[in-house]
Design a protein around this motif. Sequence first.
Motif, PDB file in Angstrom:
ATOM      1  N   UNK A 785      41.152  43.410  43.781  1.00  0.00           N
ATOM      2  CA  UNK A 785      41.751  43.434  43.256  1.00  0.00           C
ATOM      3  C   UNK A 785      41.804  44.385  41.625  1.00  0.00           C
ATOM      4  N   UNK A 786      40.289  44.265  41.601  1.00  0.00           N
ATOM      5  CA  UNK A 786      39.409  44.648  40.133  1.00  0.00           C
ATOM      6  C   UNK A 786      39.131  46.192  40.820  1.00  0.00           C
ATOM      7  N   UNK A 787      39.807  46.491  42.077  1.00  0.00           N
ATOM      8  CA  UNK A 787      38.730  47.747  42.400  1.00  0.00           C
ATOM      9  C   UNK A 787      39.297  49.113  41.216  1.00  0.00           C
ATOM     10  N   UNK A 788      40.345  49.753  41.054  1.00  0.00           N
ATOM     11  CA  UNK A 788      40.543  50.088  40.833  1.00  0.00           C
ATOM     12  C   UNK A 788      39.676  50.493  38.741  1.00  0.00           C
ATOM     13  N   UNK A 789      40.131  49.307  38.238  1.00  0.00           N
ATOM     14  CA  UNK A 789      39.372  48.716  37.117  1.00  0.00           C
ATOM     15  C   UNK A 789      38.160  49.108  37.225  1.00  0.00           C
ATOM     16  N   UNK A 791      35.700  51.222  38.856  1.00  0.00           N
ATOM     17  CA  UNK A 791      35.713  52.766  39.138  1.00  0.00           C
ATOM     18  C   UNK A 791      36.226  53.172  37.664  1.00  0.00           C
ATOM     19  N   UNK A 792      37.689  52.792  37.098  1.00  0.00           N
ATOM     20  CA  UNK A 792      38.233  54.013  35.657  1.00  0.00           C
ATOM     21  C   UNK A 792      36.754  53.103  34.939  1.00  0.00           C
ATOM     22  N   UNK A 793      36.128  51.846  35.137  1.00  0.00           N
ATOM     23  CA  UNK A 793      34.940  51.746  34.042  1.00  0.00           C
ATOM     24  C   UNK A 793      33.163  52.511  34.395  1.00  0.00           C
ATOM     25  N   UNK A 794      33.675  52.693  35.700  1.00  0.00           N
ATOM     26  CA  UNK A 794      32.275  53.009  35.868  1.00  0.00           C
ATOM     27  C   UNK A 794      32.078  54.845  35.469  1.00  0.00           C
ATOM     28  N   UNK A 795      33.539  55.220  36.204  1.00  0.00           N
ATOM     29  CA  UNK A 795      34.014  56.553  35.055  1.00  0.00           C
ATOM     30  C   UNK A 795      33.772  56.870  33.923  1.00  0.00           C
ATOM     31  N   UNK A 796      33.981  55.957  33.048  1.00  0.00           N
ATOM     32  CA  UNK A 796      34.388  55.700  31.589  1.00  0.00           C
ATOM     33  C   UNK A 796      32.346  56.088  30.892  1.00  0.00           C
ATOM     34  N   UNK A 797      32.397  55.125  31.680  1.00  0.00           N
ATOM     35  CA  UNK A 797      30.268  54.547  31.317  1.00  0.00           C
ATOM     36  C   UNK A 797      29.428  55.871  31.723  1.00  0.00           C
TER      37      UNK A 797
END
Length: 879
Positions: A785-789, A791-797
Amino acid sequence: MSYVAAVCGKGAEVNQVKEQLLQSNPVLEAFGNAKTVRNDNSSRFGKYMDIEFDFKGDPLGGVISNYLLEKSRVVKQPRGERNFHVFYQLLSGASEELLNKLKLERDFSRYNYLSLDSAKVNGVDDAANFRTVRNAMQIVGFMDHEAESVLAVVAAVLKLGNIEFKPESRVNGLDESKIKDKNELKEICELTGIDQSVLERAFSFRTVEAKQEKVSTTLNVAQAYYARDALAKNLYSRLFSWLVNRINESIKAQTKVRKKVMGVLDIYGFEIFEDNSFEQFIINYCNEKLQQIFIELTLKEEQEEYIREDIEWTHIDYFNNAIICDLIENNTNGILAMLDEECLRPGTVTDETFLEKLNQVCATHQHFESRMSKCSRFLNDTSLPHSCFRIQHYAGKVLYQVEGFVDKNNDLLYRDLSQAMWKASHALIKSLFPEGNPAKINLKRPPTAGSQFKASVATLMKNLQTKNPNYIRCIKPNDKKAAHIFNEALVCHQIRYLGLLENVRVRRAGYAFRQAYEPCLERYKMLCKQTWPHWKGPARSGVEVLFNELEIPVEEYSFGRSKIFIRNPRTLFKLEDLRKQRLEDLATLIQKIYRGWKCRTHFLLMKKSQIVIAAWYRRYAQQKRYQQTKSSALVIQSYIRGWKARKILRELKHQKRCKEAVTTIAAYWHGTQARRELRRLKEEARNKHAIAVIWAYWLGSKARRELKRLKEEARRKHAVAVIWAYWLGLKVRREYRKFFRANAGKKIYEFTLQRIVQKYFLEMKNKMPSLSPIDKNWPSRPYLFLDSTHKELKRIFHLWRCKKYRDQFTDQQKLIYEEKLEASELFKDKKALYPSSVGQPFQGAYLEINKNPKYKKLKDAIEEKIIILSVNSCLSEDL
């Protein structure tokens, strides 16, 4: 000073010393000179300067001593005269910025201490003089902050004169004074860094200390004005003394070598004004002492020398002013001693009591006159006022107004004002009042102005008596300060009181020239054959023989005990002419002997040179013959060696060709063997590659089947885990439903979710990849259930570390990468070596094409980007 500077040597250090000595004069004149009724640039202080010279006559430095600055001129000037030059120069020549900084205005009428009737002097440019003074201060060695501090003190003195007081009555009936307008006081405090309340109290109260008692009294208006003027006079006088000491630090000799000293005394002349006060009395006393030393060193010593040498002489009477000096400086009944006694005695002391004491002690003195004197001969003299006394000086009679003698001699500055000045944050002002330090309170009364000046004059006289004096007598042709006007009566009066008539009479009646026997004989012995070149007897006998030989009349000279005296200058000129002629004859003789010696020396040198040249030529001829023989032998040897070398070369070439043929055959054979082996290896490599490809495909198929099985198994395990979790949750909810409300399940769910997210973020902090933008590693997600979160953290980092990486670039590096990006767009998929060049920095201008005039012309004509292709044609021997 200008003459000394002109005749001295040259050089960087010498010029610097001369310039400092010369430029010290404008500074002291600005602060110590003023315009008087008789002189537009009158010295209001005495100056004695010792100039030190080395053995070459170059100046090394100097020391200045100052005497009695007329500080009463600061607060009051006689009619038709000005205050000291620096006040007018500052207001006329300072910039607006400097005036604002010093809180001054350019208008002279704004200041009570400046006289307005003679503020402007014809032919004097105060503004230009101010620039000259600032430049002179810089040359002498004043730092910028020191010059600003000096000008700040001058401004404070000017503004002190604008402080006015008004009377007020206290409850106890005593009178006190208050300052009318406190704006001037505030500005003075800002300039000097003094607390306004401290200075205001010092102007209103006076503290008297005696042993262990301290009494504070109020000042009335008259006493407040006296305190204000006393502070202004002391502040300016101490500033002037500080300037002299500061100049001495700059111009003093830096090297400790043996030196000679020349003293220059520039002091005020004899003064007779319409109103003569304490300053004129002190100045005239100094002139009496100078006249006394002039008499002792000229007239008296001249006549005593004739008597000492047993020369026939008729005594000439002259006026000896020792009696006047004794009248003024006698320690028991002199005028200065009585003035000090009157200032120090208890009780009411006034100028009238001082005059009464003079009348009692000096009544019978032949050079003292007073209306109140006991002597009846002055009772009918209506030209002598009651409050005056008259002294018959060597220069004439001078009438002195007794008013102000006691106050000016006291020179009293209240201790409260000294302590207030010591509390100033202005470093210069604080250093000028060391007695204001509470830790160094001295209850002893300071010495009076008269006693200080008397001690200074005594020191000056003692110094002058150690020197060989030379006098420059200045004669003023008229009182109008104008050119081409000659007042005969005025000039005769000055000649008479300077004692020049007696001096001329002594010189004319005496002998014009005198000299000891030894130097006289040494100078003129070449005029007589008996004394030249050496005289073996006494020097006096030699001089007598010399003068008898020259047939000089007996009345023209006299023999003393140790000197010869020549009466007429014509005799001395005759001796000098004969000596000059004899020196020419001797010079001719010396030249003749020298020329003979020089010609013989030249001949011997030429003879020696001819022998040396002949020897060198013979050696040269033999060397040349030997070189010819040697060169012939070398030619024959070279031909033989060449023939033998060519024979050996032919044999070596034949051997080399044989070796090259064998090498070529072997190379071809080795090449054939290598190509056969290469074909065999290529065949083996192709077989191995085919086997590897088949094996890779089989392994891939096997791995995919295994992966599919594992995924299916994982899905089943996940479904079982979910069902088990739901069953456990249902069981827990059923078990604890009785303890919770209906929405407890939602809260437990949210709490569990928060704990999972918290654990996720804490673990993520420890698993962060490196900050390199090309690092593609990223930790795996723990929950689906944390998949979208995730990916978004990876993009921001990734965006953040790219920004950090870009911030490290300089402007030059940014330009290089922009060019690299453009090159990437241009050559992508078009250049075979592009992938291997990605890691190398791109230098767009390595060809320096931007400096090519053709490229500049093309770039200006076309707006689009330009691609330059450089093709190099290479030709090899194989083509």
